[in-house]
Design a protein around this motif. Structure first.
Motif, PDB file in Angstrom:
ATOM      1  N   GLY A   1       2.065  -7.844  11.036  1.00 46.90           N
ATOM      2  CA  GLY A   1       2.179  -9.289  10.927  1.00 46.90           C
ATOM      3  C   GLY A   1       3.635  -9.677  10.733  1.00 46.90           C
ATOM      4  N   LYS A   2       3.891 -10.962  10.598  1.00 44.85           N
ATOM      5  CA  LYS A   2       5.261 -11.447  10.409  1.00 44.85           C
ATOM      6  C   LYS A   2       5.806 -10.941   9.069  1.00 44.85           C
ATOM      7  CE  LYS A   2       4.769 -15.636  13.226  1.00 44.85           C
ATOM      8  NZ  LYS A   2       5.664 -15.178  14.295  1.00 44.85           N
ATOM      9  N   GLY A   3       7.021 -10.405   9.115  1.00 46.66           N
ATOM     10  CA  GLY A   3       7.655  -9.929   7.893  1.00 46.66           C
ATOM     11  C   GLY A   3       7.001  -8.716   7.278  1.00 46.66           C
ATOM     12  N   SER A   4       6.145  -8.027   8.011  1.00 48.14           N
ATOM     13  CA  SER A   4       5.466  -6.850   7.465  1.00 48.14           C
ATOM     14  C   SER A   4       6.207  -5.589   7.900  1.00 48.14           C
ATOM     15  CB  SER A   4       4.008  -6.801   7.910  1.00 48.14           C
ATOM     16  OG  SER A   4       3.926  -6.617   9.315  1.00 48.14           O
TER      17      SER A   4
ATOM     18  N   TRP B   1       2.127  -1.630  16.771  1.00 49.08           N
ATOM     19  CA  TRP B   1       2.269  -2.845  17.584  1.00 49.08           C
ATOM     20  C   TRP B   1       2.847  -3.959  16.712  1.00 49.08           C
ATOM     21  CZ3 TRP B   1      -2.378  -6.000  19.988  1.00 49.08           C
ATOM     22  CH2 TRP B   1      -1.864  -6.986  20.833  1.00 49.08           C
ATOM     23  N   ALA B   2       4.092  -4.343  17.012  1.00 45.05           N
ATOM     24  CA  ALA B   2       4.699  -5.513  16.373  1.00 45.05           C
ATOM     25  C   ALA B   2       4.366  -6.725  17.243  1.00 45.05           C
ATOM     26  CB  ALA B   2       6.204  -5.336  16.243  1.00 45.05           C
ATOM     27  N   ARG B   3       3.340  -7.438  16.845  1.00 46.68           N
ATOM     28  CA  ARG B   3       2.756  -8.504  17.665  1.00 46.68           C
ATOM     29  C   ARG B   3       3.171  -9.866  17.098  1.00 46.68           C
ATOM     30  NH1 ARG B   3      -3.711  -8.880  17.642  1.00 46.68           N
ATOM     31  NH2 ARG B   3      -3.213  -9.300  15.455  1.00 46.68           N
ATOM     32  N   ASN B   4       4.108 -10.554  17.787  1.00 47.69           N
ATOM     33  CA  ASN B   4       4.604 -11.848  17.278  1.00 47.69           C
ATOM     34  C   ASN B   4       5.000 -11.715  15.809  1.00 47.69           C
ATOM     35  OD1 ASN B   4       3.674 -12.571  19.801  1.00 47.69           O
ATOM     36  ND2 ASN B   4       2.813 -14.524  19.138  1.00 47.69           N
ATOM     37  N   SER B   5       5.724 -10.642  15.498  1.00 43.90           N
ATOM     38  CA  SER B   5       5.952 -10.236  14.105  1.00 43.90           C
ATOM     39  C   SER B   5       7.411 -10.433  13.709  1.00 43.90           C
ATOM     40  CB  SER B   5       5.568  -8.762  13.913  1.00 43.90           C
ATOM     41  OG  SER B   5       4.280  -8.500  14.406  1.00 43.90           O
ATOM     42  N   ASP B   6       7.887 -11.684  13.712  1.00 45.73           N
ATOM     43  CA  ASP B   6       9.268 -11.928  13.308  1.00 45.73           C
ATOM     44  C   ASP B   6       9.599 -11.184  12.015  1.00 45.73           C
ATOM     45  OD1 ASP B   6      10.123 -14.421  15.128  1.00 45.73           O
ATOM     46  OD2 ASP B   6       8.062 -14.716  14.472  1.00 45.73           O
TER      47      ASP B   6
ATOM     48  N   THR C   1      -4.719  -3.600  10.552  1.00 52.22           N
ATOM     49  CA  THR C   1      -3.891  -4.790  10.760  1.00 52.22           C
ATOM     50  C   THR C   1      -3.278  -5.235   9.443  1.00 52.22           C
ATOM     51  OG1 THR C   1      -5.272  -5.520  12.613  1.00 52.22           O
ATOM     52  CG2 THR C   1      -3.872  -7.174  11.573  1.00 52.22           C
ATOM     53  N   LEU C   2      -1.957  -5.380   9.427  1.00 52.75           N
ATOM     54  CA  LEU C   2      -1.260  -5.842   8.237  1.00 52.75           C
ATOM     55  C   LEU C   2      -1.112  -7.352   8.276  1.00 52.75           C
ATOM     56  CD1 LEU C   2       1.636  -3.237   7.794  1.00 52.75           C
ATOM     57  CD2 LEU C   2      -0.792  -3.051   7.217  1.00 52.75           C
ATOM     58  N   SER C   3      -1.275  -7.983   7.148  1.00 55.46           N
ATOM     59  CA  SER C   3      -1.077  -9.430   7.060  1.00 55.46           C
ATOM     60  C   SER C   3       0.413  -9.726   6.936  1.00 55.46           C
ATOM     61  CB  SER C   3      -1.839  -9.993   5.859  1.00 55.46           C
ATOM     62  OG  SER C   3      -1.396  -9.380   4.661  1.00 55.46           O
ATOM     63  N   ASP C   4       0.779 -10.998   7.071  1.00 54.04           N
ATOM     64  CA  ASP C   4       2.179 -11.390   6.977  1.00 54.04           C
ATOM     65  C   ASP C   4       2.760 -10.963   5.639  1.00 54.04           C
ATOM     66  OD1 ASP C   4       1.755 -12.528   9.418  1.00 54.04           O
ATOM     67  OD2 ASP C   4       1.866 -14.610   8.739  1.00 54.04           O
ATOM     68  N   GLY C   5       3.921 -10.324   5.676  1.00 56.77           N
ATOM     69  CA  GLY C   5       4.609  -9.920   4.459  1.00 56.77           C
ATOM     70  C   GLY C   5       4.094  -8.662   3.805  1.00 56.77           C
ATOM     71  N   GLN C   6       3.141  -7.996   4.413  1.00 56.66           N
ATOM     72  CA  GLN C   6       2.547  -6.803   3.800  1.00 56.66           C
ATOM     73  C   GLN C   6       3.294  -5.550   4.247  1.00 56.66           C
ATOM     74  OE1 GLN C   6      -1.612  -6.073   4.807  1.00 56.66           O
ATOM     75  NE2 GLN C   6      -2.002  -5.447   2.714  1.00 56.66           N
TER      76      GLN C   6
ATOM     77  N   VAL D   1       0.865  -1.180   0.000  1.00 57.26           N
ATOM     78  CA  VAL D   1       0.000   0.000   0.000  1.00 57.26           C
ATOM     79  C   VAL D   1       0.902   1.231   0.000  1.00 57.26           C
ATOM     80  CG1 VAL D   1      -1.769   1.288   1.263  1.00 57.26           C
ATOM     81  CG2 VAL D   1      -1.826  -1.227   1.226  1.00 57.26           C
ATOM     82  N   VAL D   2       0.607   2.186  -0.875  1.00 65.04           N
ATOM     83  CA  VAL D   2       1.434   3.385  -0.993  1.00 65.04           C
ATOM     84  C   VAL D   2       0.562   4.623  -0.814  1.00 65.04           C
ATOM     85  CG1 VAL D   2       3.018   4.696  -2.443  1.00 65.04           C
ATOM     86  CG2 VAL D   2       3.008   2.196  -2.574  1.00 65.04           C
ATOM     87  N   PHE D   3       0.797   5.353   0.273  1.00 65.61           N
ATOM     88  CA  PHE D   3       0.096   6.608   0.516  1.00 65.61           C
ATOM     89  C   PHE D   3       0.802   7.742  -0.216  1.00 65.61           C
ATOM     90  CE2 PHE D   3      -1.494   4.256   4.131  1.00 65.61           C
ATOM     91  CZ  PHE D   3      -2.720   4.832   4.429  1.00 65.61           C
TER      92      PHE D   3
END
Length: 603
Positions: free
Chosen positions: A243-246, A279-284, A156-161, A142-144
């Motif tokens: 999310g993870k990798g986001s 919030w980096a929640r369990n977001s390796d 909320t961002l999904s993994d890798g987003q 997503v680009v603002f």
């Protein structure tokens, strides 16, 4: 309403062919010329009405939603249902979504989707929450654009987003004074965030303030009497959830406060009520770069956590990175896990903060967070950084700056193996009841007995109190009470323990109960200096000193008398086995033995 081409040129029965009505033809032609000039069309409403047999590619000129749309046959029922704001997929009026749709063209699947396509307002007037959520739901990136976007809901961002803005942090100055950390792309979380999140077991740790009742707390009632970490077992709200990798890039994220102009004032108000900015929640492998999370966040500008989400996965938040960011809130950065982990938790190994500025609340009035001068005072002092929980280790801060107005520079609860490299800590003076309190610069390192091996290397600080673990720095003026609140099991601060002066340098003991040792590979003493200055060799060894014969000591031309001789120099006379002491620097100065005081005179 203008008739369609099918209606105007409809076939009649063969016995009586239908003759088109010329006024209908002219009306339809005018409509077509007005709205499809150069294959452009002015709105989604008109695009939906286009005869797809006549036009298959059109350029939409509707403000903010501009782009090329192509008619594509196929079943787009799922996409149409997901894209209710019509940013990418638009249903034709007369054709079922299972048969086709107008689809935005371009490389948006790679380069990113623009929230403006879904109706976001870049002026910061209308709420853009639905548009932002729609963009995040449909785009991996997503680009603002530059602008200001109100958002009343969490995202909320999904993994890798990944989400991108434009430009980087900058200072905007007020008139006649004051400043705010500004950004060309601002996301303003407005209203009261929904308190829907908790972290089980991440309870508060409380440490009594030994300076309770002192002058700098005169307008804080009893709210400054205890230092506390956040209690995340109480429901809280969050703006962006990773999310993870986001990741987030080139964004300014704030709780809304008259846009951001409220932060330039000097009144007693607070910004809109949101608890956590990012919030980096369990977001390796999370990444936040060149972003600001700034303002009156009620708990933290950035929260990094590793805890059980009930998804059957081992909790983990490793290898996250913040680069070139500014974090400012009740706590600038909060790194937390349950105080007692049940089962497994891989924690935070490899988490790194590079070139980040981390700050406490800094209310625009210049008062402490606990001061009655603020419309709703906080229940305990604010801080730059808090870290506490099981498996809290392996975290690095490189070239980090921690600057605070409030009492807490950093609060370490259960923490191990955390390293600050080339970092700087500073405390500011505060106001009390509207006036600046002279000499009130000061903040504390709060450390519990569960803090072990927190190291500050190539460190510098001003007015930050590391006591009682080590001697208080003379620049601290805020506290009359002698004792501090740093009870860490082990902490290293080379700004204190490695002295560098014009005339000497070397190690310094942190307390009068500490000694200095050199150990061998088996962790046994090779040499020891006690805190009273006694030098103790190991029981299996001793001192080795320069060794000379009587003849050499007697010879005024020998190197023992001509090179490096000084009053008190000690050597061993190997002829007699007696230790000798030089009584002067001259080549002819006598050597006296430690046994009888007999002298040897060089000639």
């Amino acid at each position: 309403m203008v008739k369609t081409a099918n209606e105007i040129w409809a076939d009649g029965p063969s016995t009586s062919p239908y003759e088109p009505y010329k006024p209908d033809i002219r009306e339809w032609g005018t409509w077509l010329e007005d709205n499809v000039r150069g294959n452009t069309i002015a709105s989604r409403t008109l695009l939906k009405a286009v005869d797809t047999d006549k036009f298959s590619i059109l350029y939409l000129t509707e403000s903010g939603r501009e782009g090329v749309f192509r008619w594509v046959t196929g079943n787009f029922s799922t996409q149409i249902a997901a894209d209710t704001l019509e940013g990418i997929y638009i249903k034709a009026n007369a054709i079922a979504s299972s048969a086709g749709a107008w689809v935005r063209q371009g490389d948006w699947a790679i380069s990113g989707v623009n929230p403006l396509w879904f109706g976001a307002d870049a002026t910061g007037v209308a709420d853009s929450a639905a548009a932002i959520r729609a963009a995040v739901a449909l785009g991996r990136t997503v680009v603002f654009p530059r602008g200001t976007f109100l958002c009343s809901l969490s995202v909320t961002l999904s993994d890798g987003q990944h989400v991108y803005g434009q430009g980087g942090p900058m200072l905007t100055f007020g008139t006649p004074s004051g400043y705010v950390y500004d950004h060309p792309t601002k996301i303003l979380f407005s209203g009261t965030g929904t308190k829907e999140h908790t972290i089980a077991g991440a309870t508060a740790t409380t440490i009594a303030n030994p300076a309770a009742g002192e002058g700098y707390l005169a307008d804080s009632s009893t709210r400054g009497n205890n230092y506390k970490t956040n209690d995340y077992t109480v429901a809280f709200s969050a703006g962006f959830i990773l999310g993870k990798g986001s990741g987030l890039h080139y964004l300014g994220i704030y709780p809304e406060f008259d846009g951001i102009s409220g932060y330039l004032g000097s009144d007693n108000r607070l910004a809109d009520n949101w608890d956590v900015g990012i919030w980096a929640r369990n977001s390796d492998w999370w990444l936040v770069e060149n972003c600001m999370s700034y303002g009156h966040w009620r708990k933290a500008a950035l929260l990094v956590s590793s805890h059980d989400l009930g998804d059957g996965k081992i909790p983990s938040n490793e290898k996250g990175r913040a680069v070139g960011c500014h974090f400012q809130g009740f706590y600038g950065v909060s790194i937390r896990s349950p105080e007692t982990v049940v089962g497994s938790n891989w924690g935070f190994a490899g988490t790194k903060f590079e070139d980040c500025d981390i700050r406490s609340l800094f209310h625009q009035s210049g008062h402490l967070a606990t001061s009655s001068a603020i419309i709703t005072p906080f229940a305990s002092p604010s801080g730059c950084l808090e870290m506490s929980g099981d498996t809290m280790r392996g975290i690095k801060f490189d070239n980090a700056t921690l600057i605070g107005l409030d009492d807490i520079c950093a609060f370490f609860g259960k923490v191990e193996e955390t390293f600050f490299n080339s970092s700087y800590q500073e405390a500011k003076t505060t106001k009390v009841s509207g006036s600046t309190l002279a000499g009130s610069q000061g903040s504390r390192i709060v450390g519990t007995a569960n803090t072990n091996r927190v190291e500050f290397r190539k460190n510098a600080k001003y007015a930050v109190d590391f006591s009682s673990y080590q001697t208080r720095d003379s620049s601290v003026g805020r506290y009359a009470a002698a004792a501090g609140v740093n009870s860490s099991a082990y902490m290293f601060d080379d700004d204190q323990l490695e002295t560098h002066y014009n005339t000497y340098r070397g190690p310094r003991l942190r307390a009068n109960t500490e000694g200095w040792r050199i150990l061998d590979e088996d962790n046994l003493d090779i040499f020891r200096v006690e805190n009273d200055g006694r030098q103790i060799p190991p029981t299996t060894g001793g001192y080795v000193m320069p060794q000379y014969t009587t003849a050499e000591l007697t010879n005024a031309a020998h190197a023992v008398n001509t090179t490096g001789k000084f009053l008190g120099k000690i050597v061993l006379n190997t002829t007699t086995g007696i230790v000798m002491r030089a009584n002067g620097t001259a080549t002819t100065a006598t050597w006296r033995d430690f046994l009888s005081g007999n002298a040897i005179t060089p000639v």
